[in-house]
Write a protein that holds these residues in place. Structure first.
Motif, PDB file in Angstrom:
ATOM      1  N   ILE A 115       9.032 -10.793  -6.278  1.00  0.00           N
ATOM      2  CA  ILE A 115       9.037  -9.398  -6.792  1.00  0.00           C
ATOM      3  C   ILE A 115       8.838  -8.564  -5.769  1.00  0.00           C
ATOM      4  O   ILE A 115       9.457  -7.573  -4.430  1.00  0.00           O
ATOM      5  CB  ILE A 115       9.015  -9.192  -8.307  1.00  0.00           C
ATOM      6  CG1 ILE A 115      10.298  -9.723  -9.308  1.00  0.00           C
ATOM      7  CG2 ILE A 115       9.326  -7.589  -8.131  1.00  0.00           C
ATOM      8  CD1 ILE A 115       9.951  -9.564 -10.147  1.00  0.00           C
ATOM      9  N   ASN A 116       7.569  -8.686  -5.513  1.00  0.00           N
ATOM     10  CA  ASN A 116       6.580  -7.929  -4.351  1.00  0.00           C
ATOM     11  C   ASN A 116       7.198  -7.703  -2.957  1.00  0.00           C
ATOM     12  O   ASN A 116       7.068  -6.981  -2.153  1.00  0.00           O
ATOM     13  CB  ASN A 116       4.916  -7.540  -4.721  1.00  0.00           C
ATOM     14  CG  ASN A 116       4.837  -7.097  -6.064  1.00  0.00           C
ATOM     15  OD1 ASN A 116       5.375  -6.046  -6.441  1.00  0.00           O
ATOM     16  ND2 ASN A 116       3.775  -7.689  -6.598  1.00  0.00           N
ATOM     17  N   ALA A 117       7.123  -9.003  -2.173  1.00  0.00           N
ATOM     18  CA  ALA A 117       7.719  -9.873  -1.016  1.00  0.00           C
ATOM     19  C   ALA A 117       8.767  -9.124  -0.572  1.00  0.00           C
ATOM     20  O   ALA A 117       8.874  -8.971   0.307  1.00  0.00           O
ATOM     21  CB  ALA A 117       7.180 -10.482  -1.327  1.00  0.00           C
ATOM     22  N   LEU A 118       9.814  -9.491  -2.349  1.00  0.00           N
ATOM     23  CA  LEU A 118      11.281  -9.253  -1.497  1.00  0.00           C
ATOM     24  C   LEU A 118      11.510  -8.275  -1.734  1.00  0.00           C
ATOM     25  O   LEU A 118      13.146  -7.309  -1.295  1.00  0.00           O
ATOM     26  CB  LEU A 118      12.396  -9.925  -2.227  1.00  0.00           C
ATOM     27  CG  LEU A 118      12.229 -11.554  -2.528  1.00  0.00           C
ATOM     28  CD1 LEU A 118      12.694 -12.415  -2.718  1.00  0.00           C
ATOM     29  CD2 LEU A 118      12.815 -11.741  -0.687  1.00  0.00           C
ATOM     30  N   GLN A 119      10.669  -6.775  -2.728  1.00  0.00           N
ATOM     31  CA  GLN A 119      11.207  -5.687  -2.775  1.00  0.00           C
ATOM     32  C   GLN A 119      11.759  -5.625  -3.655  1.00  0.00           C
ATOM     33  O   GLN A 119      12.348  -4.859  -3.417  1.00  0.00           O
ATOM     34  CB  GLN A 119      11.493  -4.607  -2.060  1.00  0.00           C
ATOM     35  CG  GLN A 119       9.583  -4.664  -0.536  1.00  0.00           C
ATOM     36  CD  GLN A 119       9.745  -4.029   0.970  1.00  0.00           C
ATOM     37  OE1 GLN A 119      10.861  -3.672   0.891  1.00  0.00           O
ATOM     38  NE2 GLN A 119       8.639  -3.079   0.890  1.00  0.00           N
ATOM     39  N   TYR A 120      12.148  -6.104  -4.748  1.00  0.00           N
ATOM     40  CA  TYR A 120      13.114  -6.203  -5.902  1.00  0.00           C
ATOM     41  C   TYR A 120      13.051  -4.576  -6.994  1.00  0.00           C
ATOM     42  O   TYR A 120      12.340  -4.661  -6.868  1.00  0.00           O
ATOM     43  CB  TYR A 120      12.842  -7.101  -6.162  1.00  0.00           C
ATOM     44  CG  TYR A 120      13.987  -7.441  -7.927  1.00  0.00           C
ATOM     45  CD1 TYR A 120      15.400  -7.734  -7.730  1.00  0.00           C
ATOM     46  CD2 TYR A 120      13.396  -7.619  -9.122  1.00  0.00           C
ATOM     47  CE1 TYR A 120      16.250  -6.986  -9.036  1.00  0.00           C
ATOM     48  CE2 TYR A 120      14.666  -7.190 -10.110  1.00  0.00           C
ATOM     49  CZ  TYR A 120      15.680  -7.212  -9.889  1.00  0.00           C
ATOM     50  OH  TYR A 120      16.634  -7.360 -11.133  1.00  0.00           O
ATOM     51  N   ARG A 121      14.102  -4.622  -6.719  1.00  0.00           N
ATOM     52  CA  ARG A 121      14.191  -2.855  -7.419  1.00  0.00           C
ATOM     53  C   ARG A 121      15.844  -3.869  -8.775  1.00  0.00           C
ATOM     54  O   ARG A 121      16.775  -4.438  -7.739  1.00  0.00           O
ATOM     55  CB  ARG A 121      14.634  -1.870  -7.338  1.00  0.00           C
ATOM     56  CG  ARG A 121      12.574  -1.339  -6.148  1.00  0.00           C
ATOM     57  CD  ARG A 121      11.549  -1.406  -6.601  1.00  0.00           C
ATOM     58  NE  ARG A 121      11.361  -1.296  -6.236  1.00  0.00           N
ATOM     59  CZ  ARG A 121       9.828  -1.811  -6.174  1.00  0.00           C
ATOM     60  NH1 ARG A 121       9.390  -3.003  -6.123  1.00  0.00           N
ATOM     61  NH2 ARG A 121       8.636  -1.885  -5.521  1.00  0.00           N
ATOM     62  N   PRO A 122      15.070  -3.753 -10.324  1.00  0.00           N
ATOM     63  CA  PRO A 122      16.414  -4.218 -10.899  1.00  0.00           C
ATOM     64  C   PRO A 122      17.699  -2.970 -10.278  1.00  0.00           C
ATOM     65  O   PRO A 122      17.682  -1.688 -10.297  1.00  0.00           O
ATOM     66  CB  PRO A 122      16.082  -3.682 -12.502  1.00  0.00           C
ATOM     67  CG  PRO A 122      14.260  -3.763 -11.805  1.00  0.00           C
ATOM     68  CD  PRO A 122      13.833  -3.317 -11.273  1.00  0.00           C
ATOM     69  N   SER A 123      18.713  -3.648 -10.301  1.00  0.00           N
ATOM     70  CA  SER A 123      19.941  -1.825 -10.227  1.00  0.00           C
ATOM     71  C   SER A 123      20.133  -1.216 -11.518  1.00  0.00           C
ATOM     72  O   SER A 123      19.920  -1.213 -12.678  1.00  0.00           O
ATOM     73  CB  SER A 123      21.479  -2.972 -10.738  1.00  0.00           C
ATOM     74  OG  SER A 123      22.409  -2.831 -10.599  1.00  0.00           O
TER      75      SER A 123
END
Length: 51
Positions: A40-48
Motif C-alpha cells: 500500500i505504501n509502495a504504490l501510494q494506494y488511497r481508498p476511493s
C-alpha cells in the motif's frame, strides 16, 4: 493511481485480503498484514472517496 487489484498483485495476495487488512474486520496474520501495508505504501494506494 493504484487500486486494490494493483496492491493485491504487488503483495501476491487476493483482493479480499487487501480489503480485510484495510477494514480490519477479519483476522489477517501479522506477517501478511505487513506485506500488504508495505505494498500500500509502495504504490501510494488511497481508498476511493466515492466508494
Amino acid at each position: 493511481m493504484a487500486n486494490m487489484k494493483d496492491v493485491a498483485k504487488h503483495a501476491g495476495v487476493s483482493v479480499a485480503t487487501v480489503s480485510n487488512v484495510i477494514s480490519g474486520k477479519k483476522f489477517v496474520s501479522p506477517e501478511l498484514k505487513s506485506v500488504v501495508l508495505d505494498s500500500i505504501n509502495a504504490l501510494q494506494y488511497r481508498p476511493s472517496k466515492i466508494a
